[in-house]
Design a protein around this motif. Structure first.
Motif, short mmCIF file in Angstrom:
data_model
loop_
_atom_site.label_atom_id
_atom_site.label_comp_id
_atom_site.label_asym_id
_atom_site.label_seq_id
_atom_site.Cartn_x
_atom_site.Cartn_y
_atom_site.Cartn_z
N ARG A 53 -16.07 16.32 19.52
CA ARG A 53 -14.95 16.13 20.44
C ARG A 53 -14.50 17.47 21.03
NH1 ARG A 53 -12.27 11.76 16.56
NH2 ARG A 53 -13.15 9.91 17.54
N GLU A 54 -14.43 18.51 20.20
CA GLU A 54 -14.05 19.84 20.69
C GLU A 54 -15.07 20.37 21.71
OE1 GLU A 54 -13.57 22.31 17.24
OE2 GLU A 54 -11.83 21.19 16.55
N PHE A 55 -16.34 20.16 21.43
CA PHE A 55 -17.39 20.60 22.36
C PHE A 55 -17.26 19.88 23.70
CE2 PHE A 55 -21.59 19.81 24.21
CZ PHE A 55 -21.98 21.12 24.47
N ASN A 56 -17.08 18.56 23.65
CA ASN A 56 -16.93 17.79 24.88
C ASN A 56 -15.71 18.23 25.66
OD1 ASN A 56 -19.27 16.31 24.54
ND2 ASN A 56 -18.25 14.67 23.43
N ALA A 57 -14.61 18.49 24.97
CA ALA A 57 -13.40 18.95 25.65
C ALA A 57 -13.62 20.31 26.31
CB ALA A 57 -12.24 19.02 24.66
N ALA A 58 -14.34 21.20 25.62
CA ALA A 58 -14.62 22.52 26.20
C ALA A 58 -15.51 22.39 27.44
CB ALA A 58 -15.29 23.42 25.16
N CYS A 59 -16.49 21.49 27.39
CA CYS A 59 -17.35 21.26 28.57
C CYS A 59 -16.53 20.70 29.72
CB CYS A 59 -18.48 20.29 28.22
SG CYS A 59 -19.72 20.99 27.12
N ASP A 60 -15.66 19.74 29.42
CA ASP A 60 -14.82 19.15 30.46
C ASP A 60 -13.90 20.20 31.08
OD1 ASP A 60 -15.98 16.70 30.01
OD2 ASP A 60 -14.31 15.91 28.80
N ALA A 61 -13.42 21.14 30.27
CA ALA A 61 -12.49 22.16 30.76
C ALA A 61 -13.17 23.13 31.73
CB ALA A 61 -11.89 22.92 29.58
N ARG A 62 -14.50 23.24 31.68
CA ARG A 62 -15.22 24.15 32.57
C ARG A 62 -15.38 23.61 33.98
NH1 ARG A 62 -19.76 24.46 28.78
NH2 ARG A 62 -18.75 25.26 26.95
N HIS A 63 -15.11 22.33 34.18
CA HIS A 63 -15.31 21.70 35.48
C HIS A 63 -13.96 21.35 36.08
CE1 HIS A 63 -19.58 21.50 34.70
NE2 HIS A 63 -19.31 21.00 33.52
N PRO A 65 -10.95 19.26 37.86
CA PRO A 65 -10.57 17.85 37.70
C PRO A 65 -11.26 17.00 38.78
CG PRO A 65 -8.64 19.26 37.63
CD PRO A 65 -9.81 20.12 38.02
N GLY A 66 -11.72 15.85 38.38
CA GLY A 66 -12.38 14.95 39.31
C GLY A 66 -13.86 15.23 39.50
N ALA A 67 -14.38 16.35 38.95
CA ALA A 67 -15.80 16.65 39.09
C ALA A 67 -16.58 15.59 38.31
CB ALA A 67 -16.11 18.04 38.55
#
Length: 93
Positions: A53-63, A65-67
Motif C-alpha cells: 500500500r505504501e509503495f502504491n501510494a508513493a507511485c500515485d504521488a509521483r503523478h 491528479p487525474g493522470a
C-alpha cells in the motif's frame, strides 16, 4: 537426513570450527545455518500488505491528479511507434 561432504583447506576448517565454538554450536549446525542464511538472502523478499500500500501510494504521488495509465491498446500503439521511430533513426527503415 542426507549427508554432504565437501573439501576445504585445513585453515578454513579451523576458522569455521572456532567460530562455531564461539557460538556454542557444532560445526555441522554452524555450516547448516550459514548455508540457510545464504539461501534465504538470495530469495526475493515478500512484501507485507502495508508495504505494498505504501509503495502504491508513493507511485500515485509521483503523478499529477487525474493522470492515468494508457489502456492496453494505446500502450501497444505507443510501443510500436517507439520501435518504428528508433528504427528510422538507426536507418533501418
Amino acid at each position: 537426513m542426507s549427508r554432504i561432504h565437501f573439501v576445504v583447506k585445513e585453515s578454513a576448517r579451523l576458522r569455521y570450527q572456532a567460530q562455531a565454538d564461539r557460538e556454542g554450536k557444532s560445526l555441522g549446525q554452524w555450516l547448516r545455518e550459514a548455508a540457510d542464511e545464504r539461501l534465504a538472502a538470495t530469495r526475493p523478499r515478500k512484501f507485507t500488505l502495508e508495504e505494498l500500500r505504501e509503495f502504491n501510494a508513493a507511485c500515485d504521488a509521483r503523478h499529477p491528479p487525474g493522470a492515468r495509465e494508457p489502456d492496453w491498446e494505446e500502450a501497444k500503439r505507443l510501443i510500436e511507434e517507439g520501435k518504428l521511430s528508433s528504427a528510422r533513426k538507426q536507418g533501418l527503415l
